[in-house]
Design an enzyme around this catalytic site. Structure first.
Site, PDB file in Angstrom:
ATOM      1  N   LYS A  27       0.848  -1.201   0.000  1.00  0.00           N
ATOM      2  CA  LYS A  27       0.000   0.000   0.000  1.00  0.00           C
ATOM      3  C   LYS A  27       0.881   1.248   0.000  1.00  0.00           C
ATOM      4  O   LYS A  27       1.894   1.300   0.699  1.00  0.00           O
ATOM      5  CB  LYS A  27      -0.912  -0.026   1.235  1.00  0.00           C
ATOM      6  CG  LYS A  27      -2.028   1.006   1.224  1.00  0.00           C
ATOM      7  CD  LYS A  27      -2.927   0.838   2.460  1.00  0.00           C
ATOM      8  CE  LYS A  27      -4.075   1.842   2.485  1.00  0.00           C
ATOM      9  NZ  LYS A  27      -4.899   1.714   3.707  1.00  0.00           N
ATOM     10  N   SER A  39      -9.895   2.225   2.866  1.00  0.00           N
ATOM     11  CA  SER A  39      -8.992   2.902   1.967  1.00  0.00           C
ATOM     12  C   SER A  39      -8.107   1.962   1.161  1.00  0.00           C
ATOM     13  O   SER A  39      -7.606   2.345   0.115  1.00  0.00           O
ATOM     14  CB  SER A  39      -8.100   3.843   2.766  1.00  0.00           C
ATOM     15  OG  SER A  39      -7.253   3.102   3.641  1.00  0.00           O
ATOM     16  N   SER A  59      -9.923  -0.332   6.964  1.00  0.00           N
ATOM     17  CA  SER A  59      -9.348  -0.196   5.618  1.00  0.00           C
ATOM     18  C   SER A  59      -8.679  -1.452   5.070  1.00  0.00           C
ATOM     19  O   SER A  59      -8.343  -1.508   3.896  1.00  0.00           O
ATOM     20  CB  SER A  59      -8.339   0.950   5.593  1.00  0.00           C
ATOM     21  OG  SER A  59      -9.020   2.176   5.671  1.00  0.00           O
TER      22      SER A  59
END
Ligand code: ZN
Lengths: 518, 513, 98
Positions: free
Chosen positions: A80, A155, A179
């Site tokens: 990420k 997210s 997330s």
């Protein structure tokens, strides 16, 4: 699509150890997959083909030299874009960090490198991890591999979509209020938020320091455990790191034993507000666990009804302070509103241009919640609610070994559906937020497809702090039974994206582009 | 926000004090001399190349996290204990949020409502020998900011600069901020009290060994809060906060100036503006800075990246055991054991010679001798070289042992006072130890009693008039004879022995020998 | 709870150093109003006498020894800077405070 990329990380590790395949082949196969499908999925903001292949070659050489290597050595991974990676752009999905290349690696990234996992690139996310859809990425949204017109969650939509579309077997996500788990739920993948302090936050660009936790995003529970073991453990660079060995997650995932385990259904996290198909798959999953020998108890956590409100005060407060450093002075974007602007004006103009609407909203909200005269009413009250939630968990865990709920109230929604209504977007995290507030670990595993839309739903498991292994025992037991019931993993039923995109996109990974300019 | 350069109206100090009672508050920042910064392992060396002692943590790079320096906490506790503070059994860091380019995270990691130590006091001695008790509100931990160079302005000041260049080497260096409670009742002695307090604080942190406390290098910095209230009133007036007053003399002057300025404002019916002010060393005035406003909303909240500090009682007690004696008490004890007068002791203290004299006495010298040799020629030469005695002595290689040795040569009768001064000159010139210098220069009292007696006879014979006077009881006339005898002996005689011999010869008083 | 006004939001945007146009301010007032109404629910929770919890971990006294670790090179430290001069971060003029 080659069969190679459809193996689990565990199977890939076996094949690498047996020298049936090389890391170079495996990494190349994934880079080709990225080139083929990521034009449509947009999981990656930056692909580092060269770096990944170089790391793969090194691992292959070490293996040929007879070196004993870590279990996942040679298995590629996506990270990420919120984790600092030395020499690799790190944007957090924000314009304000466009072009920033960190001079250091996050501890978690160091561990990936030391364990020999080639890093394929950086994964898309809502800007600074604020959002539940990746629509708030400054570089355009990620698409759900099940339906490209829908959100992949957020997210960490990039991380979930990446593993869900076989662009990598493993990915790193971060979870501040769901997330990792909510994207896992809506993409039919597995995601774990470890106990707070279980995985180092050093190098994780902070959203809310007391809530953030990095964890594995995978297609199977065992793969998540294998990755959890690599990234977990004490780090002296993080004051909030737990100085204890990683819980026995791999062993628990392999044993998949829930016999005698007390499964607590949280009354406040089921029923009303949850999509019918999601609820139905959840109820069935509970039945499977009972079949596997678990005992079901109902527990009540009355303070959970205040969790969302507390979360949306604590998070913006911490974020308003954490994000103050993005000021155009030392790194990142610098915008001059006029030629002779002062530092103060440049800061204000840069933050105006560099932050998206959602980030601005939360910064202003947090600034308000902390400001003198309002601190007690907002931030202070939220901290007290946090204590109540913590206490609710403590009493629930006296009656149950794990707590369960649907991960997310709905399946993946369409792009734009909730963009104009922040509160409805926030409600996506209603079931995942309490774990972050209390610091307890949580996992989402696929529970099936909702009848009304044929889209994946997630089953959430929560365990007491530092007892992460229980997530894996329950998750693996459920996975086993559901896979058997379905005749294979849920993801087998997802559309194969290759046919849809291999024509449209170039076939070489060299075409995989930066996130910029999209 | 243009600079006000016009000098503001003041009224004479005495008049100001006749009408108003000054209230002081001092905030002193002490930079700790830890090897590393407060929250990262970067070195803290003064004067390093710009941005060469920085890392992701102290540069505030995205993702970096602080880890607390254990020595910083211990130093903070020791300072608290030395100031008689209570040590909090549990406390936290907080974030103080405001934007400034020299602050990498745009928040300062500091302590807010939970300081590590609080409620102490420091007794400071004033010139007249009286003592003023300064109540300490708190001493808390925080981190320093970077340093800015302002470019393009006429004077290198922030005003008029086109841009600034920032060096973050200083960012993250541990600071202890020591805040007094309002100091009332000092009256006309307020400026002196302020100075004496800062000096006493400096002595304490130096004695603790936790800071260099160099005001000239910024490792100790002082903010001075002044307000006035009409005599007899019980409510404090509006205060001004004069920033970065960076010498003891300036502390005293700034307090005095602000008292005079406030008094003028109040006397003319105006009201004092609550603001920060800048001290100008050259002109001896303060000028207006930033007006306090509701923009000073620092939005403090507990620092989530650090965990609470809970010093155990055992730790606190073990640190208490390492405390040096309070410098003021110690000085009083030493003065009485050395037998110095108040004036002599003050000279010794002002010359920074307390430690040196202690060492010299320990090496065997008499306290009077130690004081004489250190504060005489050495001090004169140090002064001429523009430095303090201790660094000067170190630079020429003179030690406490040298002084003790010189004293030994005198008391054993090898050297007289004049010879000893010659020897000392040689030592200061780097010619060796006192014995080596005395040997090399052939300095030694005449021990041959026959030679001394011969010289005495010769001088008495040559000066019958003086001899008669001495015989008649004018003993002081013997001085002239002694001088001549010493001359005969080429200065290498023991004056006391010569005097005794002359008196014995002329008056029949018993000789010393 | 008092209603959040446009002036409040402008003040907060100033504190947070975010330049905002009039349109943005108008929009933000509306959006924040809705969110605030919702999060104000924390005040209705039974929080009387409850100890605030700022952190989920019961850790204390996490320190490191006072030992020097290598710093970044100045070049690496400055590599991401928008502007560099004399081995320092070059920043726009700082608002005159005198
Ligand atoms: Zn550093």
């Amino acid at each position: 699509m080659t069969d190679l990329i459809r193996l689990t990380a565990d199977e890939m590790a076996d094949a690498l150890a047996a020298k049936d395949i090389s890391s170079l082949e495996l990494t190349r196969a994934h880079l080709e997959r990225i080139a083929a499908v990521d034009g449509g999925v947009h999981a990656f903001l930056h692909v580092d083909g060269e770096g990944a292949l170089a790391a793969a070659r090194t691992i292959d050489e070490r293996r040929s030299a007879g070196e004993a290597l870590p279990r996942l050595a040679g298995v590629p991974i996506g990270v990420k874009d919120v984790m600092a990676t030395k020499g690799l752009p790190t944007t957090c999905g924000s314009k304000i960090l466009q072009g920033w290349v960190p001079p250091y690696d996050a501890t978690l990234v160091t561990r990936l490198r030391q364990s020999g996992l080639p890093i394929l690139g950086k994964l898309n996310m809502d800007e600074f991890a604020m959002g539940s859809s990746t629509e708030h990425s400054a570089y355009g949204p990620t698409h759900n591999p099940w339906d490209l017109e829908r959100i992949p969650g957020g997210s960490g939509g990039g991380s979930a979509a990446c593993v869900g579309s076989y662009q990598a077997p493993l990915a790193i996500g971060t979870d501040t209020g769901g997330s990792i788990r909510q994207p896992a739920a809506v993409t039919g993948t597995v995601g774990t938020k470890p106990t707070y302090g279980g995985v180092s936050r050093f190098g994780l660009v902070a959203l809310a320091s007391s809530l953030d936790q990095a964890g594995p995003c995978t297609r199977t529970v065992l793969d998540a455990a294998l990755l959890h073991e690599v990234i977990g453990g004490y780090d002296p660079m993080d004051s909030t790191s737990i100085d204890a060995p990683v819980p026995p997650v791999v062993e628990a995932a392999r044993r998949a034993d829930v016999s005698g385990m007390r499964i607590g259904i949280v009354r406040e996290l089921t029923g009303e507000g949850f999509q019918a198909g999601v609820q139905k798959r959840f109820d069935e999953a509970v039945e499977h666990l009972v079949d596997a020998g678990a005992e079901v108890v109902e527990v009540s956590c009355p303070s959970f009804t205040y969790a969302l409100a507390a979360y949306y005060l604590i998070l913006p407060s911490e974020a308003s302070s954490n994000l103050a450093r993005f000021d155009a002075m030392r790194y990142g974007l610098r915008v001059w509103p006029s030629d002779d602007a002062s530092a103060e004006q440049v800061m204000a103009a840069t933050r105006a241009a560099g932050f998206g609407d959602e980030v601005k909203r939360r910064i202003i909200l947090g600034t308000y919640a902390l400001s003198s005269g309002y601190y007690d009413a907002y931030y202070g009250s939220a901290q007290k609610v946090r204590r109540l939630i913590y206490d609710d968990f403590a009493s629930a865990f006296e009656r149950a070994d794990v707590l369960v709920s649907p991960t997310s109230p709905t399946t993946a929604f369409r792009f734009g559906e909730k963009m104009t209504d922040p509160m409805s977007m926030y409600l996506q995290d209603i079931a995942t937020i309490p774990a972050n507030l209390a610091g307890v670990p949580g996992m989402s595993v696929p529970s099936g497809l909702a009848d009304e839309d044929g889209l994946p739903a997630g089953f959430q498991i929560l365990a007491p702090a530092t007892r992460d292994e229980r997530l894996y025992a329950v998750g693996a037991a459920l996975e086993q039974r559901l896979d058997a019931a379905w005749g294979g993993p849920l993801l087998d039923r997802a559309p194969t994206l290759a046919s849809a995109f291999s024509g449209a996109m170039g076939s070489s990974y060299a075409d995989a582009r930066d996130g910029e300019g999209r | 926000m243009a600079t006000t350069t016009t000098t503001e109206v003041t009224i004479p100090f005495v008049e100001a004090l006749a009408a108003y009672e000054p209230v002081l508050g001092l905030e002193v920042h002490v930079e700790l001399n830890t090897a590393t910064k407060m929250f990262c392992g970067c070195a803290t060396e003064f004067g390093a190349e710009p941005n060469s002692q920085v890392c992701p943590v102290c540069l505030g790079l995205p993702g970096a996290l602080p880890v607390l320096n254990e020595k910083g906490v211990e130093s903070a506790i020791r300072i608290g204990l030395a100031l008689g503070c209570e040590i909090a059994p549990w406390c936290r860091f907080a974030r103080k949020n405001y934007f400034y380019p020299d602050m990498p995270k745009n928040f300062q990691t500091s302590q807010y409502d939970e300081p590590i130590s609080h409620d102490g006091h420091l007794d400071v001695e004033l010139e007249d020998g009286s003592t003023y008790r300064v109540e300490i509100e708190r001493a808390h931990m925080e981190e320093d900011t970077g340093k800015s160079l302002h470019i393009g302005g006429a004077t290198g000041r922030i005003h008029g600069a086109t841009h600034s260049l920032v060096d973050y080497n200083r960012a993250g260096i541990p600071l202890i901020e020591i805040v007094t409670k309002p100091m009332v009742g000092a009256g006309e002695r307020a400026p002196e009290v302020a100075r004496a307090y800062v000096a006493a604080l400096r002595d304490i942190v130096k004695a603790l060994g936790v800071s260099d406390a160099r005001m000239d290098q910024g490792s100790m910095r002082c903010d001075v809060n002044v307000s006035l209230m009409p005599k007899g009133a019980d409510r404090f007036g509006t205060r001004s906060e004069t920033k970065n007053v960076n010498s003891l003399r300036s502390v005293e002057r700034a307090v005095r100036y602000e008292i005079e300025r406030h008094a003028a404002v109040l006397a003319s019916g105006g009201s004092v503006v609550q603001e920060t002010r800048h001290w100008h060393e050259d002109t001896g005035v303060t000028t207006s800075g930033r007006v306090k406003s509701d923009a000073d909303d620092y939005r403090y909240f507990p620092e989530p990246d650090l965990v609470p500090i809970a010093p155990s009682a055992e730790l606190v007690e073990s640190l208490r055991a390492t405390l040096p004696e309070n410098p003021a008490l110690r000085r009083r004890r030493l003065q009485s054991s050395w037998g110095y007068s108040d004036l002599e002791m003050r000279d010794v203290v002002n010359a920074g010679l307390v430690e040196t004299i202690g060492e010299t006495v320990a090496a065997g010298a008499s306290p009077a001798g130690a004081r004489k040799w250190w504060s005489g020629e050495v001090a004169r030469r140090a002064n001429a070289a523009g430095t303090d005695v201790v660094p000067y002595a170190a630079s020429v290689g003179v030690t406490a042992a040298h002084v003790a040795e010189l004293e030994g040569l005198i008391s054993s009768g090898r050297l007289n006072d004049r010879m000893a001064r010659d020897v000392w000159d040689g030592v200061l010139a780097g010619e060796g130890t006192p014995t080596q210098v005395a040997d090399a220069r052939g300095l030694r009292l005449v021990e041959d009693s026959g030679a001394i007696e011969g010289a005495v006879e010769k001088v008495i014979a040559a000066n019958p008039d003086i001899a008669t006077k001495v015989r008649d009881g004018k003993v002081q006339a013997a001085g002239a004879l002694i001088g001549q005898v010493m001359k005969e002996l080429k200065g290498q005689g023991d004056a006391a022995a010569v005097r005794a011999l002359i008196l014995a010869r002329l008056t029949g008083a018993p000789s010393a020998e | 709870m008092p209603e959040l006004t446009r002036a409040d939001v402008a003040h907060l945007a100033g504190l947070a150093r975010i330049a905002m146009t009039d349109d943005e301010l108008d929009r933000m007032v509306g959006e924040l109003g809705i969110i605030l109404e919702s999060v104000a629910k924390v005040q209705q929770a039974p929080i009387e006498g409850v100890e605030p919890m700022s952190h989920p971990l019961p850790l204390t006294n996490v320190n490191r020894p006072d030992a020097v670790h290598p710093s970044l090179s100045a070049a690496a430290a400055l590599a991401g800077a928008p502007e560099v001069d004399q081995q320092r971060f070059s920043v726009p003029r700082i608002l005159d405070e005198e």
